[in-house]
Design a protein around this motif. Structure first.
Motif, mmCIF file in Angstrom:
data_model
loop_
_atom_site.group_PDB
_atom_site.id
_atom_site.type_symbol
_atom_site.label_atom_id
_atom_site.label_comp_id
_atom_site.label_asym_id
_atom_site.label_seq_id
_atom_site.Cartn_x
_atom_site.Cartn_y
_atom_site.Cartn_z
ATOM 1 N N GLU A 20 0.826 -1.205 0.000
ATOM 2 C CA GLU A 20 0.000 0.000 0.000
ATOM 3 C C GLU A 20 0.862 1.258 0.000
ATOM 4 N N GLN A 21 2.017 1.178 0.642
ATOM 5 C CA GLN A 21 2.922 2.325 0.709
ATOM 6 C C GLN A 21 3.753 2.499 -0.556
ATOM 7 N N GLY A 22 3.544 1.645 -1.540
ATOM 8 C CA GLY A 22 4.179 1.817 -2.829
ATOM 9 C C GLY A 22 5.473 1.065 -3.035
ATOM 10 N N PHE A 23 5.809 0.177 -2.103
ATOM 11 C CA PHE A 23 7.034 -0.599 -2.248
ATOM 12 C C PHE A 23 6.841 -1.775 -3.211
ATOM 13 N N ILE A 24 7.900 -2.108 -3.922
ATOM 14 C CA ILE A 24 7.988 -3.380 -4.629
ATOM 15 C C ILE A 24 8.393 -4.423 -3.601
ATOM 16 N N ILE A 25 7.644 -5.514 -3.526
ATOM 17 C CA ILE A 25 7.866 -6.488 -2.457
ATOM 18 C C ILE A 25 8.819 -7.588 -2.892
ATOM 19 N N HIS A 26 9.868 -7.770 -2.116
ATOM 20 C CA HIS A 26 10.684 -8.971 -2.146
ATOM 21 C C HIS A 26 10.434 -9.680 -0.822
ATOM 22 N N ASP A 82 1.344 -18.424 -1.115
ATOM 23 C CA ASP A 82 0.087 -17.930 -1.664
ATOM 24 C C ASP A 82 -0.038 -16.423 -1.466
ATOM 25 N N ILE A 83 0.314 -15.942 -0.276
ATOM 26 C CA ILE A 83 0.227 -14.507 0.016
ATOM 27 C C ILE A 83 1.169 -13.723 -0.882
ATOM 28 N N ALA A 84 2.404 -14.219 -1.028
ATOM 29 C CA ALA A 84 3.367 -13.530 -1.883
ATOM 30 C C ALA A 84 2.833 -13.397 -3.299
ATOM 31 N N SER A 85 2.203 -14.450 -3.799
ATOM 32 C CA SER A 85 1.632 -14.412 -5.142
ATOM 33 C C SER A 85 0.472 -13.431 -5.218
ATOM 34 N N ARG A 86 -0.426 -13.490 -4.243
ATOM 35 C CA ARG A 86 -1.611 -12.633 -4.257
ATOM 36 C C ARG A 86 -1.253 -11.154 -4.128
ATOM 37 N N LEU A 87 -0.181 -10.857 -3.397
ATOM 38 C CA LEU A 87 0.215 -9.462 -3.203
ATOM 39 C C LEU A 87 1.174 -8.975 -4.294
ATOM 40 N N ALA A 109 4.266 -10.060 -5.145
ATOM 41 C CA ALA A 109 5.688 -9.962 -4.821
ATOM 42 C C ALA A 109 6.526 -10.200 -6.067
ATOM 43 N N GLU A 110 7.488 -9.342 -6.297
ATOM 44 C CA GLU A 110 8.368 -9.497 -7.458
ATOM 45 C C GLU A 110 9.293 -10.691 -7.277
ATOM 46 N N ARG A 111 9.622 -10.987 -6.033
ATOM 47 C CA ARG A 111 10.526 -12.089 -5.731
ATOM 48 C C ARG A 111 10.133 -12.686 -4.383
ATOM 49 N N HIS A 112 10.172 -14.017 -4.287
ATOM 50 C CA HIS A 112 9.887 -14.687 -3.019
ATOM 51 C C HIS A 112 10.899 -15.796 -2.830
ATOM 52 N N VAL A 113 11.687 -15.678 -1.789
ATOM 53 C CA VAL A 113 12.689 -16.683 -1.462
ATOM 54 C C VAL A 113 12.223 -17.452 -0.230
ATOM 55 N N VAL A 114 12.164 -18.779 -0.338
ATOM 56 C CA VAL A 114 11.907 -19.645 0.814
ATOM 57 C C VAL A 114 13.254 -20.282 1.166
ATOM 58 N N LEU A 115 13.809 -19.869 2.274
ATOM 59 C CA LEU A 115 15.174 -20.241 2.635
ATOM 60 C C LEU A 115 15.172 -21.371 3.658
ATOM 61 N N PRO A 116 15.801 -22.510 3.365
ATOM 62 C CA PRO A 116 15.880 -23.591 4.354
ATOM 63 C C PRO A 116 16.918 -23.279 5.429
ATOM 64 N N LEU A 117 16.513 -23.474 6.691
ATOM 65 C CA LEU A 117 17.408 -23.268 7.828
ATOM 66 C C LEU A 117 16.908 -24.170 8.955
ATOM 67 N N ASP A 118 17.501 -25.337 9.096
ATOM 68 C CA ASP A 118 16.945 -26.372 9.965
ATOM 69 C C ASP A 118 17.283 -26.122 11.429
ATOM 70 N N LEU A 119 16.415 -25.372 12.114
ATOM 71 C CA LEU A 119 16.630 -25.091 13.525
ATOM 72 C C LEU A 119 16.268 -26.277 14.417
ATOM 73 N N ARG A 120 15.786 -27.361 13.819
ATOM 74 C CA ARG A 120 15.579 -28.583 14.606
ATOM 75 C C ARG A 120 16.906 -29.128 15.115
ATOM 76 N N ARG A 121 17.989 -28.783 14.451
ATOM 77 C CA ARG A 121 19.306 -29.235 14.896
ATOM 78 C C ARG A 121 19.653 -28.646 16.259
#
Length: 237
Positions: free
Chosen positions: A27-33, A52-57, A59-71
């Motif tokens: 809404e504030q006019g930013f391009i969303i990453h 789904d939210i990134a697509s609906r809004l 987003a120019e880019r969406h990174v899903v970063l793996p970081l296994d904090l179960r360790r």
């Protein structure tokens, strides 16, 4: 990126708060990453919602970063520890993931620097929340200074602005803001421990706070809660 439409990196978990924060950035006019962290949480529903939210809004880019904090463990969200269902208390709950927002914001700052962004949005809230220390305003302010000191961008005079637009909102305020922005609450997911049928449990801290927020706002939460009839959503907190 243009001067009229700068990039903002949004930490997007897939929960209600991060969805509203991302929509405010748009809404504030930013391009969303958008950045989502697959940290080994108990279920992937929230990450599916983030996509789904990134697509609906838009987003120019969406990174899903793996970081296994179960360790590391140490949390009911990343270890073999039961999720509490007895209500929201005054102590820091076992669903606290050690230093999660500290780690996530560091990764978000790295993503922002690599994207040429100087604005970061995070959906933390310091009023109706479960007592997590990494949601407090003083932590957010401190991290902004840390990012300035610890990055090339900061050293060259281009500090990051950390936007926490929900910081001082109640959950009812956030529910109303979601409605104002035209968002569908069913796009988001907050439950820590989904029921076997895939519905939200309705009794973990996150469910209780969310349900109370929608009820206090006089709005219907379209997420299905375990055992609720369709006309009873948002009650029973």
């Amino acid at each position: 990126m243009s001067a009229d439409h700068p990039i903002a990196v949004v930490l997007l978990s897939g929960g209600l708060d991060s969805m509203v924060s991302a929509a405010i950035a748009r809404e504030q006019g930013f391009i969303i990453h958008a950045l989502s962290i697959d940290y080994g949480q108990r279920h992937v529903r929230e990450l599916d919602c983030a996509r789904d939210i990134a697509s609906r809004l838009g987003a120019e880019r969406h990174v899903v970063l793996p970081l296994d904090l179960r360790r590391f463990g140490g949390s009911a969200l990343t270890d073999d520890i039961a999720v509490p269902k007895g209500g929201v208390g005054d102590d820091i709950p076992v669903t606290y993931v050690p230093a999660r927002n500290l780690v996530f914001l560091a990764l978000t700052a790295a993503f922002a620097e690599s994207s040429g962004a100087r604005d970061i949005f995070i959906g933390v809230n310091a009023l109706d929340y479960s007592g997590y220390p990494d949601c407090r305003p003083e932590f957010i302010a401190s991290f902004a200074e840390t990012a300035r000191l610890g990055t090339k961008a900061g050293a060259e005079g281009h500090a990051f602005t950390i936007h926490a637009p929900l910081q001082h909102m109640t959950k009812a305020d956030i529910a109303r803001e979601s409605a104002r922005l035209g968002l569908d609450s069913a796009w988001s997911w907050s439950c820590y421990d989904p029921a076997p049928d895939g519905s939200a449990c309705g009794h973990c801290d996150s469910c209780r706070l969310r349900r109370k927020g929608f009820a206090d706002a006089g709005l219907t939460d379209r997420v299905a809660y375990f055992g609720d009839r369709p006309n009873n959503l948002g009650e029973g907190f």
